[in-house]
Design a protein around this motif. Sequence first.
Motif, PDB file in Angstrom:
ATOM      1  N   VAL A 151       0.814  -1.037  -0.003  1.00 31.95           N
ATOM      2  CA  VAL A 151      -0.069  -0.138  -0.009  1.00 31.95           C
ATOM      3  C   VAL A 151       0.807   1.213  -0.079  1.00 31.95           C
ATOM      4  CG1 VAL A 151      -1.808   1.418   1.219  1.00 31.95           C
ATOM      5  CG2 VAL A 151      -1.845  -1.209   1.189  1.00 31.95           C
ATOM      6  N   LEU A 152       2.081   1.319   0.759  1.00 33.63           N
ATOM      7  CA  LEU A 152       2.900   2.141   0.858  1.00 33.63           C
ATOM      8  C   LEU A 152       3.528   2.497  -0.319  1.00 33.63           C
ATOM      9  CD1 LEU A 152       4.061   2.085   4.604  1.00 33.63           C
ATOM     10  CD2 LEU A 152       2.318   3.564   3.601  1.00 33.63           C
ATOM     11  N   GLU A 153       4.182   1.463  -1.177  1.00 38.40           N
ATOM     12  CA  GLU A 153       4.854   1.479  -2.267  1.00 38.40           C
ATOM     13  C   GLU A 153       4.185   2.129  -3.334  1.00 38.40           C
ATOM     14  OE1 GLU A 153       8.304   1.049  -1.946  1.00 38.40           O
ATOM     15  OE2 GLU A 153       7.801   1.032   0.100  1.00 38.40           O
ATOM     16  N   VAL A 154       2.880   1.851  -3.628  1.00 40.69           N
ATOM     17  CA  VAL A 154       2.034   2.364  -4.640  1.00 40.69           C
ATOM     18  C   VAL A 154       1.969   3.981  -4.660  1.00 40.69           C
ATOM     19  CG1 VAL A 154       0.756   0.355  -5.174  1.00 40.69           C
ATOM     20  CG2 VAL A 154      -0.122   1.985  -3.498  1.00 40.69           C
ATOM     21  N   MET A 155       2.118   4.599  -3.426  1.00 41.48           N
ATOM     22  CA  MET A 155       2.222   6.049  -3.285  1.00 41.48           C
ATOM     23  C   MET A 155       3.267   6.760  -3.789  1.00 41.48           C
ATOM     24  SD  MET A 155       0.434   7.527   0.169  1.00 41.48           S
ATOM     25  CE  MET A 155       1.788   7.038   1.151  1.00 41.48           C
ATOM     26  N   ARG A 156       4.529   6.082  -4.151  1.00 43.10           N
ATOM     27  CA  ARG A 156       5.620   6.659  -4.452  1.00 43.10           C
ATOM     28  C   ARG A 156       5.781   7.669  -5.752  1.00 43.10           C
ATOM     29  NH1 ARG A 156       9.746   1.599  -3.566  1.00 43.10           N
ATOM     30  NH2 ARG A 156      10.778   2.437  -5.354  1.00 43.10           N
ATOM     31  N   LEU A 189      11.197   0.252  12.234  1.00 42.85           N
ATOM     32  CA  LEU A 189      11.414   1.396  11.501  1.00 42.85           C
ATOM     33  C   LEU A 189      11.555   0.864  10.170  1.00 42.85           C
ATOM     34  CD1 LEU A 189      13.752   3.367  13.800  1.00 42.85           C
ATOM     35  CD2 LEU A 189      11.189   3.913  13.198  1.00 42.85           C
ATOM     36  N   SER A 190      12.163  -0.411  10.118  1.00 43.60           N
ATOM     37  CA  SER A 190      12.510  -0.824   8.515  1.00 43.60           C
ATOM     38  C   SER A 190      11.106  -1.208   7.769  1.00 43.60           C
ATOM     39  CB  SER A 190      13.393  -1.962   8.750  1.00 43.60           C
ATOM     40  OG  SER A 190      12.991  -3.032   9.181  1.00 43.60           O
ATOM     41  N   LYS A 191      10.046  -1.406   8.471  1.00 42.86           N
ATOM     42  CA  LYS A 191       8.606  -1.458   7.853  1.00 42.86           C
ATOM     43  C   LYS A 191       8.455  -0.543   6.789  1.00 42.86           C
ATOM     44  CE  LYS A 191       6.286  -4.454  11.556  1.00 42.86           C
ATOM     45  NZ  LYS A 191       5.287  -4.276  12.423  1.00 42.86           N
ATOM     46  N   VAL A 192       9.046   0.819   7.112  1.00 47.15           N
ATOM     47  CA  VAL A 192       8.692   1.976   6.184  1.00 47.15           C
ATOM     48  C   VAL A 192       9.889   1.828   5.144  1.00 47.15           C
ATOM     49  CG1 VAL A 192       8.339   4.319   6.038  1.00 47.15           C
ATOM     50  CG2 VAL A 192       7.557   3.049   7.859  1.00 47.15           C
ATOM     51  N   SER A 193       9.820   1.826   4.030  1.00 48.54           N
ATOM     52  CA  SER A 193      10.905   1.591   3.142  1.00 48.54           C
ATOM     53  C   SER A 193      11.928   3.062   2.978  1.00 48.54           C
ATOM     54  CB  SER A 193      10.437   1.249   1.581  1.00 48.54           C
ATOM     55  OG  SER A 193       9.761   2.453   0.766  1.00 48.54           O
ATOM     56  N   GLY A 194      12.953   2.752   2.393  1.00 47.06           N
ATOM     57  CA  GLY A 194      13.852   3.998   2.235  1.00 47.06           C
ATOM     58  C   GLY A 194      13.269   4.929   1.102  1.00 47.06           C
ATOM     59  N   PRO A 195      12.988   4.247  -0.126  1.00 52.53           N
ATOM     60  CA  PRO A 195      12.370   5.391  -0.969  1.00 52.53           C
ATOM     61  C   PRO A 195      11.198   6.121  -0.729  1.00 52.53           C
ATOM     62  CG  PRO A 195      13.032   3.077  -2.072  1.00 52.53           C
ATOM     63  CD  PRO A 195      13.044   3.037  -0.500  1.00 52.53           C
ATOM     64  N   LEU A 196      10.340   5.432   0.382  1.00 51.94           N
ATOM     65  CA  LEU A 196       9.417   6.508   0.825  1.00 51.94           C
ATOM     66  C   LEU A 196       9.664   7.320   1.651  1.00 51.94           C
ATOM     67  CD1 LEU A 196       6.156   6.812   0.856  1.00 51.94           C
ATOM     68  CD2 LEU A 196       5.896   5.258   2.869  1.00 51.94           C
ATOM     69  N   LEU A 197      10.385   7.154   2.607  1.00 51.78           N
ATOM     70  CA  LEU A 197      11.284   8.159   3.593  1.00 51.78           C
ATOM     71  C   LEU A 197      12.018   9.125   2.508  1.00 51.78           C
ATOM     72  CD1 LEU A 197      12.597   6.027   6.573  1.00 51.78           C
ATOM     73  CD2 LEU A 197      10.585   7.573   6.623  1.00 51.78           C
ATOM     74  N   ASP A 198      12.443   8.811   1.415  1.00 51.91           N
ATOM     75  CA  ASP A 198      13.079   9.646   0.772  1.00 51.91           C
ATOM     76  C   ASP A 198      12.355  10.853   0.200  1.00 51.91           C
ATOM     77  OD1 ASP A 198      15.463  10.819  -0.643  1.00 51.91           O
ATOM     78  OD2 ASP A 198      14.665   9.808  -2.494  1.00 51.91           O
ATOM     79  N   ARG A 199      11.026  10.660   0.080  1.00 57.53           N
ATOM     80  CA  ARG A 199       9.917  11.664  -0.239  1.00 57.53           C
ATOM     81  C   ARG A 199       9.475  12.388   0.905  1.00 57.53           C
ATOM     82  NH1 ARG A 199      10.791   7.622  -3.673  1.00 57.53           N
ATOM     83  NH2 ARG A 199      10.430   7.849  -5.930  1.00 57.53           N
ATOM     84  N   ILE A 200       9.893  12.101   2.095  1.00 50.46           N
ATOM     85  CA  ILE A 200       9.288  12.939   3.105  1.00 50.46           C
ATOM     86  C   ILE A 200      10.343  13.842   3.837  1.00 50.46           C
ATOM     87  CG2 ILE A 200       8.521  12.561   5.623  1.00 50.46           C
ATOM     88  CD1 ILE A 200       7.515  10.147   4.965  1.00 50.46           C
ATOM     89  N   ASP A 201      10.202  15.112   3.641  1.00 53.59           N
ATOM     90  CA  ASP A 201      10.961  16.190   3.889  1.00 53.59           C
ATOM     91  C   ASP A 201      11.546  16.394   5.393  1.00 53.59           C
ATOM     92  OD1 ASP A 201      10.954  16.488   1.336  1.00 53.59           O
ATOM     93  OD2 ASP A 201       9.930  18.328   1.321  1.00 53.59           O
ATOM     94  N   LEU A 202      10.341  16.348   6.318  1.00 57.89           N
ATOM     95  CA  LEU A 202      10.735  16.609   7.649  1.00 57.89           C
ATOM     96  C   LEU A 202      10.430  15.391   8.578  1.00 57.89           C
ATOM     97  CD1 LEU A 202       9.565  19.370   6.316  1.00 57.89           C
ATOM     98  CD2 LEU A 202       9.695  20.324   8.484  1.00 57.89           C
ATOM     99  N   LEU A 253      15.424  10.421  11.023  1.00 52.01           N
ATOM    100  CA  LEU A 253      15.667   9.098  10.612  1.00 52.01           C
ATOM    101  C   LEU A 253      16.922   8.861   9.782  1.00 52.01           C
ATOM    102  CD1 LEU A 253      11.880   8.202  10.225  1.00 52.01           C
ATOM    103  CD2 LEU A 253      13.147   7.850  11.972  1.00 52.01           C
ATOM    104  N   ASP A 254      17.365   9.640   9.325  1.00 48.23           N
ATOM    105  CA  ASP A 254      18.413   9.588   8.456  1.00 48.23           C
ATOM    106  C   ASP A 254      19.862   9.539   9.268  1.00 48.23           C
ATOM    107  OD1 ASP A 254      17.885   9.651   5.772  1.00 48.23           O
ATOM    108  OD2 ASP A 254      17.198  11.615   6.048  1.00 48.23           O
TER     109      ASP A 254
END
Length: 512
Positions: free
Chosen positions: A315-320, A375-388, A505-506
Amino acid sequence: MPVKTFSSAVFGIEATTITVEVNITSGTKYFIVGLPDNAVRESMLRVESAVNTCGYHMPRQKIVVNLAPADIRKEGSSYDLAIAIGILNASGQIESDFLGKYLILGELSLDGTVQSVRGALPIAIQARKEGFRGLILPKANAREAAIVNDLEVYGADNLTEVIDFFKGTGTLKQTVVDTREEFFNNINNYNTDFADVKGQENIKRALEIAAAGGHNAILIGPPGSGKTMLAKRLPTILPPLNLFEALETTKIHSVAGKLAAADSLMTARPFRSPHHTISDVALVGGGSYPQPGEISLAHNGVLFLDELPEFKRTVLEVMRQPLEERRVTISRSKLTVDYPASFMLIASMNPCPCGFYNHPEKECTCPPGAVQKYLSKVSGPLLDRIDLHVEVTPVNFTELTSERKAESSDAIRERVIKAREIQTERFQGVKEVYCNAQMDSKSLREICRINEAGQLLLKKAMERLGLSARAYDRILKVSRTIADLACSEDIKIEHLAEAIHYRSLDREGWAG
């Protein structure tokens, strides 16, 4: 001789006029052609019952109803009213000179009551564009259609009222809505306010920055620290919708059938908060007959994902892709539709399964490695699109019971609007870029220039705090927004330092 009435179909958020052709000849049985689905095929049974109940008769002859253009699939029950009026006209029970000047839609109950339909606003816009005099539709949809100027809109409760209207003896009243008055009277009409929030000044500041630059944000903190309460108040500090945005947002909610009968125009930015059990189709849109998903319903507003790690990874990945392109394309073998999806993503999560990692008072009971695994349940590519990335700490008793009045949403919104005005002027002439968060790499290098001291600070931050390379662009965008809030032409050291602070988170070792 065939008789024509006109109805409409919605594909994506645009409408297409459908010609309903009715021909009555000798023979028996009823036929509907023109790629109808099951709901359309069943309409003849509803129409027959409604016509007989209203004191008219269904012809006992061969009736052929063609929905043109015949190569477009017709879905739903909104053609009932147009078919009924066409049959009554073809059988000589109604004679009207202006039948073809009105677009007719509505679902019929067996007793002749007209039920609400979806997509009244885009249908009304298309009707005006094609030169129709007016629109006849269910009363429940009349107000949303009436915001379209230069179009007569009549809301009907039952089939008898529509028949009488075309006979010239009806009492249907035109629905009139002053679009601008409706818009300006109800703008910024929110039930929540940041003044209700005790303490959490650093979180309010982070959300102010997010609102000013259109940045996505994630709130990380223990249960009860106020993550959801703060997120729900974010729309109150966003700039007010302009009239174009309000119309576009209303169109999407109209197509999805989310507007109440009393609504005409959406004047507040949407706030959507789907449950973590949502499917990927429900989130991004689609289905056998495509419908807008939650990300499109949040267009021009906020999509809030509470307890982010609990959402299914698919579900989260299709938002990328929608997060980058700000629209979603639904492709089927015979149909492709586009839905706008320009939204701010605000997510929240606990720092660990028990919720108390880094808590100032309570001890985390999670076993070694559990925090990192969570925390790893949320993928790096999705976190990459979150600025703050914002750490939320619980409010202490002193702040909770303080009588000091917190800053209101109106005061914060004024600063946000000023920052957005700077960005509007900056990106004038740049296609589909309206705020700092939407900058591409080329614009980033031109606009977010920093001096040697700033470069040195960024280098030290990446080395000492273990910041990832993907954080670099995000830090520059956020620091540009912070500078805009300070009305500064240049990005200064303090702006960079604050932006670096929002990349929790980085940091290597943050989760043990």
